[in-house]
Write a protein that holds these residues in place. Structure first.
Motif, short mmCIF file in Angstrom:
data_model
loop_
_atom_site.label_atom_id
_atom_site.label_comp_id
_atom_site.label_asym_id
_atom_site.label_seq_id
_atom_site.Cartn_x
_atom_site.Cartn_y
_atom_site.Cartn_z
N SER A 503 -39.42 26.24 148.85
CA SER A 503 -38.09 26.85 148.87
C SER A 503 -37.91 27.64 150.16
N ALA A 505 -35.01 30.37 151.91
CA ALA A 505 -33.80 31.18 151.75
C ALA A 505 -33.53 31.89 153.07
N GLN A 543 -30.64 36.13 147.17
CA GLN A 543 -31.79 35.31 147.55
C GLN A 543 -32.42 35.77 148.85
#
Length: 788
Positions: A503, A505, A543
């Motif tokens: 991930s 962000a 986030q």
């Protein structure tokens, strides 16, 4: 060692399946229970006193929840922030005036909001807005730049004093700025000894951004959680969160701003705070229900910021060989009724005029003028078009008068590779002297000439200058630079999850640039996974908490390098942990295809998911000095902006009877340093060129003397379609930027910047008449042919 390689490949966009199947979230898709809808009452006058506002009839309509004027806002009514204070230029005059949520006592442009209606539906809200009676006392408007500066004409802001300048007393001054490069001799002294002096008045008008998706804001106050969630079509979600938290009296962790998929930003969507951004969250808090406002197309022409005209009086002195000795430029800039974005646009014009040329002496003066027209803030190119137009036209005129080929005069004046970094001395929008980090302009010129067939076009024995049906052919070729990748910083967090996916962000938002793909390419190479195994989140303040925003062609440069640094940290953690588990040195490991293997012994391997779980154990002790998880946050801020560059060339056919113009060929040679994804880069350039073509020949924000917009619909404000935008031939050269580890430069505005001067030069080449203005149109071309 790494075995994967995605950086630099033409990879299709990760985000496209969601967009093409209607699964992407846009602000207007947010639909919440008990939602109230907004409609604004906007001023029909450009300059008027508000005498009375009567809401009684509108309040009686069924479905109306509330009606609010400036007086109802109490202490919440305040001027918006000055987003970009002016840089420290010696002797500058600056009068900052910023917008308000609702006009109080006076309106200064047509479309300025004076009241807002909240209703059960947008239909009811619009009906109620029409029932609100506003009594105005109108005054003459200031709409013409050359008239606005006269001391006897009306003032947009009565508290702005007249400014004494070398040109006399000036009225309606937002700013007056003088910058000088090479001050050892003045222009008049240099010009007196020059072989040729070119002197012209130039006019350049930009326009409305016209994105597919207009602006919108939705806000929901959760009184149990004491949290505000705002969905906003903003290019700067972090700053919107910080600013709204402050004015609403909330802590920043109580406010979440989400900038979801956005159908085009182009600059105006970084402006803050628009009235709706101030009012929608305030009303959601006050009424304890979700509130929504979506801008319609008619509103966009007056409610969203624009870029508009500049008038330049420019002079250039050259020696007998066509070498530039000095340039002097004075220009007026239309700031509109308020100037919340400081001097970014005119400073860009002032700096970008210097272009890719070695100009030893430069004297530039601009006066930014308040007018009774909508607010001006950066729109794709952000004033660079205006400066490039002036410089390229001066060179064209000089070449013609001196009998020098238009490409040769450019070649003779290029900054040479050995001169980089090249200090232009004058102050840029990032508050530092304008410095070009790297470049190599001559190979781009040669490649563009080859691709467009320059020599053959001007060979009288090769091809005629007319088409079989009598249209006149012309060729244009111009050069430009683009300041990109400015600070202050961006940040990112990269994490390997327990399922092996990665991930990412970051704080910037995305408006179609392909961030979900190019950022994944950067990370995929570092942590050894496929691009499709990287999940990217942008524009959500929950986030990632820090960031400046998406503007000035900086996303890939600044956020991309922050992501790269965070991914390098994670890579190091992966190899360190795998080294301990497999009992081999990190340099003997291969990180690829989602796993770590021992070099030469592929059966000894650990998946990234396994390693992520090992890095976050449920029991046991973590070694002192280590961190749990395969995760890192990192930041990047450049010393100064990276300078991209390029050469555009086109061939046009002009119908001498209808004066219509058809683009037959369009060639681009571009240098943005190391390229992350050529496919996405080409798409960015295509979009910029399309907007540049619209600016050059189709789009015109036409105002009358009363400040009324005469081209406020897509019937009158023409946008180019696929029928008018040609197939483009694109090639690249690469001069890496030394300012960042990836060696990249920005590209978001490059396509739009040189198109106006290119179009003017090509049409001039076809017709043989001098063109000193943009936009053109069939009627303008007819005037040049018949009224010159």
């Amino acid at each position: 060692m790494a075995a994967t390689q995605f950086f630099g490949e033409r990879i299709k966009r990760n985000e496209d399946p969601r967009l093409l199947t209607g699964q992407a979230l846009f602000v207007d898709d947010v639909d919440l229970p008990r939602m109230g809808h907004l409609a604004f009452v906007r001023s029909p006058y450009a300059n008027a006193e508000i005498v009375e506002i009567d809401v009684s009839d509108a309040s009686a309509l069924a479905g109306v929840i509330g009606i609010y004027t400036a007086e109802d806002l109490g202490d919440y009514w305040q001027h918006g922030p000055l987003l970009v204070p002016p840089p420290p230029v010696e002797g500058m005059v600056f009068n900052g005036r910023t917008q308000v949520p609702l006009a109080k006592g006076h309106v200064r442009y047509v479309g300025e909001p004076v009241a807002v209606v909240v209703a059960e539906s947008r239909y009811v809200a619009e009906d109620a807005a029409e029932q609100i009676y506003v009594d105005y006392k109108s005054y003459p408007a200031v709409t013409d730049l050359e008239q606005a500066i006269h001391p006897d004409n009306p003032q947009v802001h009565t508290d702005v004093a007249l400014v004494e300048s070398e040109f006399g007393r000036l009225n309606n001054v937002n700013a007056h700025v003088v910058q000088i490069k090479g001050a050892s001799a003045d222009f008049d002294t240099i010009a007196a000894n020059a072989a040729t002096v070119i002197k012209r008045r130039f006019y350049y008008d930009h326009g409305a951004s016209s994105p597919m998706e207009c602006r919108g804001v939705v806000a929901e106050w959760d009184r149990r959680a004491q949290r505000m969630t705002i969905w906003d079509t903003t290019q700067a979600p972090v700053f919107v969160r910080n600013g709204l938290a402050a004015v609403l009296g909330l802590s920043e962790n109580q406010v979440r701003v989400i900038a979801p998929f956005i159908g085009g930003g182009f600059g105006p969507k970084i402006m803050m705070f628009y009235p709706a951004e101030m009012l929608v969250p305030w009303l959601a808090l006050k009424l304890d229900r979700p509130i929504k406002w979506i801008e319609d197309r008619a509103e966009h022409f007056v409610a969203t910021t624009q870029e508009r005209d500049q008038i330049h009086w420019a002079e250039m002195a050259v020696d007998a060989d066509g070498k530039i000795l000095a340039v002097r430029d004075r220009f007026l800039h239309d700031a509109g009724a308020y100037a919340p974005y400081g001097l970014t646009v005119p400073l860009n014009s002032q700096c970008t005029l210097l272009g890719s040329y070695d100009i030893p002496h430069y004297h530039s003066t601009f006066t930014s003028i308040f007018t009774n027209k909508p607010i001006v803030t950066p729109y794709r190119g952000a004033g660079r078009q205006h400066g490039v137009f002036v410089m390229e036209r001066l060179l064209d005129i000089a070449a013609k008068e001196m009998g020098i080929d238009k490409t040769e005069i450019r070649r003779r004046n290029f900054i040479q590779p050995a001169q980089f970094p090249y200090n232009n001395e004058i102050i840029y929008q990032d508050f530092a002297p304008l410095t070009y980090d790297s470049g190599n302009y001559e190979p781009a010129l040669d490649k563009a000439m080859e691709l467009i067939g320059y020599k053959d076009f001007y060979d009288p024995d090769h091809a005629p200058r007319t088409t079989p049906d009598g249209k006149l052919l012309g060729l244009g070729l111009v050069c430009y630079v683009e300041g990109t990748g400015i600070g202050p910083y961006e940040g990112a967090r990269v994490q390997v999850q327990s399922n092996g996916r990665v991930s990412v962000a970051t704080g910037i938002g995305t408006q179609g640039q392909g961030h979900f793909t190019v950022f994944a390419q950067i990370v995929a190479d570092q942590v050894g996974v496929n691009v499709t195994d990287v999940d990217v989140v942008t524009g959500d303040t929950d986030q990632f908490h820090w960031g400046a925003g998406t503007f000035a062609s900086r996303g890939a440069v600044v956020a991309g390098n922050a992501i790269n640094e965070a991914a390098k940290d994670v890579r190091e953690k992966i190899l360190r942990l795998a080294s301990e588990q497999l009992e081999v040195a990190p340099e003997d490991l291969v990180l690829a295809d989602g796993q770590v293997t021992v070099s030469g012994v592929p059966e000894r391997a650990l998946d990234l998911g396994q390693l992520a779980q090992m890095a976050n154990p449920m029991r046991g002790a973590v070694k002192p000095g280590s961190e749990p998880g395969l995760e890192s946050s990192n930041y990047f801020g450049p010393q100064f902006g990276a300078t991209a560059s390029g050469v555009h060339a086109m061939i046009v056919a002009v119908d001498p009877e209808t004066c219509d113009v058809t683009i037959k060929r369009y060639v681009i040679v571009h240098d943005c340093g190391t390229v992350i994804n050529p496919l996405i880069l080409d798409g960015q350039i295509h979009g910029g060129v399309a907007q540049g073509i619209g600016n050059a020949f189709y789009e015109k924000l036409a105002f009358d003397e009363n400040g009324q917009l005469l081209s406020g619909s897509l019937m009158d404000y023409l946008l180019p379609t696929s029928l008018e935008v040609p197939t483009m031939e694109i090639d690249h050269i690469t001069t890496e930027s030394p300012l960042n580890p990836l060696g990249i430069k920005g590209a978001g505005e490059a396509g739009a910047i040189p198109t106006g001067p290119l179009f003017a030069q090509a049409v001039e080449d076809a017709l043989g008449v001098e063109i000193l203005e943009i936009p053109l149109s069939p009627s303008k071309i007819w005037e040049h042919l018949h009224l010159a």
